[in-house]
Design an enzyme around this catalytic site. Structure first.
Site, PDB file in Angstrom:
ATOM      1  N   ASP A  16      37.671  37.039  40.879  1.00  0.00           N
ATOM      2  CA  ASP A  16      36.841  36.004  40.932  1.00  0.00           C
ATOM      3  C   ASP A  16      36.146  35.625  42.450  1.00  0.00           C
ATOM      4  O   ASP A  16      36.988  36.019  43.422  1.00  0.00           O
ATOM      5  CB  ASP A  16      37.328  34.490  40.640  1.00  0.00           C
ATOM      6  CG  ASP A  16      37.749  34.535  38.959  1.00  0.00           C
ATOM      7  OD1 ASP A  16      37.212  35.307  38.300  1.00  0.00           O
ATOM      8  OD2 ASP A  16      38.372  33.475  38.636  1.00  0.00           O
ATOM      9  N   ARG A  48      30.395  41.458  38.713  1.00  0.00           N
ATOM     10  CA  ARG A  48      29.850  40.356  37.574  1.00  0.00           C
ATOM     11  C   ARG A  48      29.251  39.391  38.517  1.00  0.00           C
ATOM     12  O   ARG A  48      29.692  38.666  39.408  1.00  0.00           O
ATOM     13  CB  ARG A  48      31.292  39.567  37.050  1.00  0.00           C
ATOM     14  CG  ARG A  48      30.969  38.254  36.397  1.00  0.00           C
ATOM     15  CD  ARG A  48      31.940  37.306  36.478  1.00  0.00           C
ATOM     16  NE  ARG A  48      33.275  37.657  36.125  1.00  0.00           N
ATOM     17  CZ  ARG A  48      34.408  37.418  36.485  1.00  0.00           C
ATOM     18  NH1 ARG A  48      34.486  36.268  37.397  1.00  0.00           N
ATOM     19  NH2 ARG A  48      35.727  37.847  36.032  1.00  0.00           N
TER      20      ARG A  48
END
Ligand code: FDA
Length: 309
Positions: free
Chosen positions: A132, A182
């Site tokens: 992340d 992402r």
């Protein structure tokens, strides 16, 4: 940034509010809108149901900014066991972690060691590990960690945030590594010197960066994840992906559990590859506040839960 969004993001950093909320039944009830439950077993069961409906999942245990580096050992061990369990249950689950959850605030090198251990585990179990992206103060170190992981392993990916002014340059620097990226809009409170203030600017940046990534994916230089619930943006990007030669297997869509569920199903039915990111764990407060900040109207749901007792 709206006042409501800015207040919610400020609240997300309050330890006192976190303690209060985690003891309140109405808050636990409200948070269920975005997570199937606090336990890993809840997330695994939800992943099994999603699999039956044709969706993959990405699992992440909530918790960030440890109080000491030794706590990172337990987090690493949790994820090591998770990779084994995913293999045992043959579920289409990937794993996503926050660098601060593995001790980045305390030691870059220990965090790197933990991540490389998890990356090796992902390789041997046929899993996939995502990093992340947290607030902008962590971006350089997170990119550095990703480079170490990517140097020896394929099955690793990184989240990048379209609201950061630096992201197009970061994408250009990463593409020679053939990364998996992402792309998300970005969820933290950032100064205007590093991030766009107006949502419209972020949306435009997302479109441009996503086109660059999809173009690279069409040439086999990247694997692109569009991590967004913005259906209009996804429709425009899907149309452009076809025009620039990015085929369905070159990219996919990731969304968060509980958000735009009907659209997740419609996209999947239309042939898109869709994965759902499922969070679990007891330390949900800062993450939940960021979800409220994305759509302050969600606060009314919390108020209704509180009034209903
Ligand atoms: P946008 O905010 O424009 O929302 C589009 C529509 O989606 C809204 O109109 C609404 O209908 C719906 N929606 C969006 N958020 C909602 C909510 N909370 N509740 C209800 N409806 C909502 N961020 C980050 O900084 N680092 C990271 O690593 C990640 N990782 C990540 C992974 C995945 C798979 C996703 C989908 C998102 C993230 N994010 C993230 C969060 C991301 O930065 C962003 O804050 C949210 O995705 C919301 O932005 P959208 O792209 O959905 O667009």
């Amino acid at each position: 940034m709206s006042i409501a969004r800015s207040l919610l993001l400020k609240a997300s950093r309050s330890q006192w509010l976190a303690r209060q909320a985690s003891e309140r039944a109405f808050a636990k009830k409200a948070v269920r809108k975005f997570m199937p439950g606090e336990e890993l077993s809840d997330a695994l069961d939800a992943s099994a149901s999603l699999k039956a409906d044709g969706f993959g999942a990405v699992l992440t245990q909530l918790g960030e900014s440890l109080t000491g580096i030794s706590e990172a050992d337990a987090v690493r061990d949790h994820y090591l066991a998770l990779f084994d369990e995913v293999k045992r249950r043959e579920l289409p689950i990937q794993v996503s972690v926050k660098p601060t959850q593995l001790g980045l605030d305390h030691s870059l090198e220990e965090c790197r060691t933990h991540l490389l251990t998890l990356t090796e585990k992902a390789r041997t179990t046929g899993g996939f590990l995502w990093l992340d992206m947290e607030d902008s103060s962590y971006v350089d170190r997170t990119l550095d960690l990703y480079r170490s992981m990517r140097a020896n392993y394929d099955r690793v990916g990184l989240a990048l945030q379209a609201y950061l002014r630096r992201t197009p340059a970061d994408v250009a620097a990463l593409l020679p590594l053939k990364p998996s990226i992402r792309l998300v809009k970005g969820a933290y409170a950032e100064p205007v010197s590093v991030a766009f203030e107006a949502k419209r600017e972020t949306d435009l940046a997302y479109f441009d960066i996503a086109l660059t990534l999809l173009g690279a994916s069409a040439k086999g230089q990247c694997y692109t994840i569009l991590g967004t619930h913005d259906i209009g943006l996804l429709a425009r990007l899907t149309a452009r992906a076809a025009e620039i030669g990015a085929k369905d297997g070159d990219w996919e869509i990731h969304m968060l559990y509980g958000i735009r569920t009907a659209d997740q199903r419609a996209l999947s039915a239309a042939g898109r590859k869709v994965r759902v990111l499922i969070s679990y764990g007891r330390k949900w407060f800062p993450w939940y506040m960021r979800r409220l900040a994305e759509r302050p109207a969600n606060v009314w749901f919390v108020v209704r839960s509180a009034l209903a007792g």
